[in-house]
Design a protein around this motif. Structure first.
Motif, PDB file in Angstrom:
ATOM      1  N   ASN A 138      78.261  53.792  26.437  1.00 34.64           N
ATOM      2  CA  ASN A 138      79.076  52.735  27.028  1.00 34.64           C
ATOM      3  C   ASN A 138      79.210  51.540  26.079  1.00 34.64           C
ATOM      4  O   ASN A 138      80.294  50.971  25.920  1.00 34.64           O
ATOM      5  CB  ASN A 138      78.442  52.302  28.350  1.00 34.64           C
ATOM      6  N   HIS A 187      86.742  50.971  27.723  1.00 35.37           N
ATOM      7  CA  HIS A 187      86.560  50.677  29.152  1.00 35.37           C
ATOM      8  C   HIS A 187      86.809  49.207  29.502  1.00 35.37           C
ATOM      9  O   HIS A 187      86.793  48.859  30.681  1.00 35.37           O
ATOM     10  CB  HIS A 187      85.150  51.103  29.607  1.00 35.37           C
ATOM     11  N   HIS A 202      85.721  45.401  32.707  1.00 34.72           N
ATOM     12  CA  HIS A 202      85.421  43.982  32.449  1.00 34.72           C
ATOM     13  C   HIS A 202      86.678  43.113  32.527  1.00 34.72           C
ATOM     14  O   HIS A 202      87.189  42.656  31.501  1.00 34.72           O
ATOM     15  CB  HIS A 202      84.789  43.825  31.054  1.00 34.72           C
ATOM     16  N   ASP A 232      78.645  46.826  33.472  1.00 36.09           N
ATOM     17  CA  ASP A 232      78.281  48.058  32.757  1.00 36.09           C
ATOM     18  C   ASP A 232      77.259  48.876  33.537  1.00 36.09           C
ATOM     19  O   ASP A 232      77.317  50.105  33.560  1.00 36.09           O
ATOM     20  CB  ASP A 232      77.730  47.718  31.361  1.00 36.09           C
TER      21      ASP A 232
END
Ligand code: FES
Ligand SMILES: [Fe+2]
Length: 331
Positions: A183, A189, A194, A289
């Motif tokens: 991650n 992502h 986020h 996360d």
């Protein structure tokens, strides 16, 4: 096209045990900071993948590291994360060791023939670089500066010494350490996970550059963004996020096959300034996360997914990381 690791590699206790030996018993691990290791007797304790290590300042200012394991019946020498002492007195029955690991006395032992010289603490290699203190359980591992040379070179321009230690936070994640490293290894992502960070950066231009066992992340920010800076990750589980006003050192500490502890150490250029924004942002990103990583772990364990594909545009860091894991396990 590049395949991911298999689901089993994130779940299987046997794989985790192999990683303990092949990765974490052989790689340099950040154990602490010189900021906490100044005077003789200052010590820090760090644990990773089931090993508990103490690093202590010697009378001449040098560092030594030991397993936090007494030679009598495996009691602990220290209980705290850091502190100051003149000798290690085991917390179980009181055997006393000098700072250099020599056993000085076996309290009220009752055997005149017992020879303390045969029972020093189990030593561990220790080395330091620009205020970062590393340990290595492997007596045959390459020297820290050789092993980490490319990563250290990538940090050459960063003013690490100008920052003052502020504080630590620990965060438990119900996921395999590699899920968290995966991650960290991509910005793919960011727009989904986020949203606040995504408003500050041009996520489409997020880049991950792969070097020798390290990756450098870069992303253009809109002016004044808290997250302007250099994000560097070093195999297997260390990240230095350096910003204009400080840095956040992250360790992704394996606790078990399905448990990881993220340890954050915050440093600031001015510890008296209002750094709440940087701390809040770090916590927010972590919470976001953590949530996604824990769901990924759950899905890896469900037995539906086996192997996926890695994006050449966004996930070269994962291609490299996962290959380095395979190489470690193959050795
Ligand atoms: S285990 Fe350390 S003195 Fe007994
Ligand atoms: Fe993230």
């Amino acid at each position: 096209m590049t395949s991911t690791l298999t689901a089993a590699e994130y779940v299987d206790p046997a794989v985790y045990e192999r990683e303990r030996q092949a990765v974490f018993a052989r790689q340099w691990q950040l154990a602490g900071f010189r900021a906490q290791l100044q005077l003789p007797g200052d010590y820090v304790q760090h644990h990773f993948a089931g090993w508990w290590i103490v690093v202590a300042v010697q009378d001449d200012g040098s560092l030594r590291a030991f397993h936090n394991v007494c030679r009598h019946r495996a009691g602990p020498l220290v209980m705290d994360e850091h502190g100051q002492l003149s000798s290690f007195v085991c917390r179980y029955h009181g055997w006393a060791y000098a700072l250099d690991g020599t056993l000085n006395s076996a309290r009220d032992f009752g055997d005149e023939t017992f020879d303390c010289a045969g029972y020093p603490l189990y030593g561990v290699r220790v080395d330091e670089w620009r205020g970062l203190v590393f340990v290595n359980l492997d007596a045959d591992a390459p020297a820290l500066v050789d092993d980490h040379g490319a990563f250290f070179d990538a940090l050459a321009d960063q003013p690490l010494e100008s920052f003052t230690y502020s504080h630590r936070s620990r965060h438990d994640i119900a996921a395999n350490w590699k899920v968290y490293c995966d991650n960290y290894g991509e910005g793919y992502h960011v727009p989904l996970v986020h949203p606040e960070l995504n408003r500050e950066v041009l996520a489409k231009e997020y880049r991950v550059e792969v070097g020798d066992h390290y990756c450098r992340h870069s992303v253009p920010t809109r002016s004044g963004a808290v997250n302007a800076g250099a994000w560097l990750w070093r195999y297997p589980n260390l990240a230095l996020n350096v910003y204009p006003d400080g840095m956040n050192v992250e360790r992704f500490v394996p606790i078990g096959p399905r448990r990881t502890q993220v340890v954050y150490d915050f440093f600031f250029a001015d510890v008296t300034a209002d750094n709440r924004d940087a701390i809040r942002m770090g916590q927010l990103l972590l919470d976001e996360d953590r949530e996604i990583c824990e769901i990924v772990q759950r899905n890896l364990e469900a037995g539906v997914y086996d192997v996926g594909r890695l994006s050449p545009r966004h996930e070269p860091g994962l291609v490299a990381f996962q290959q380095w894991v395979r190489e470690s396990l193959a050795r």
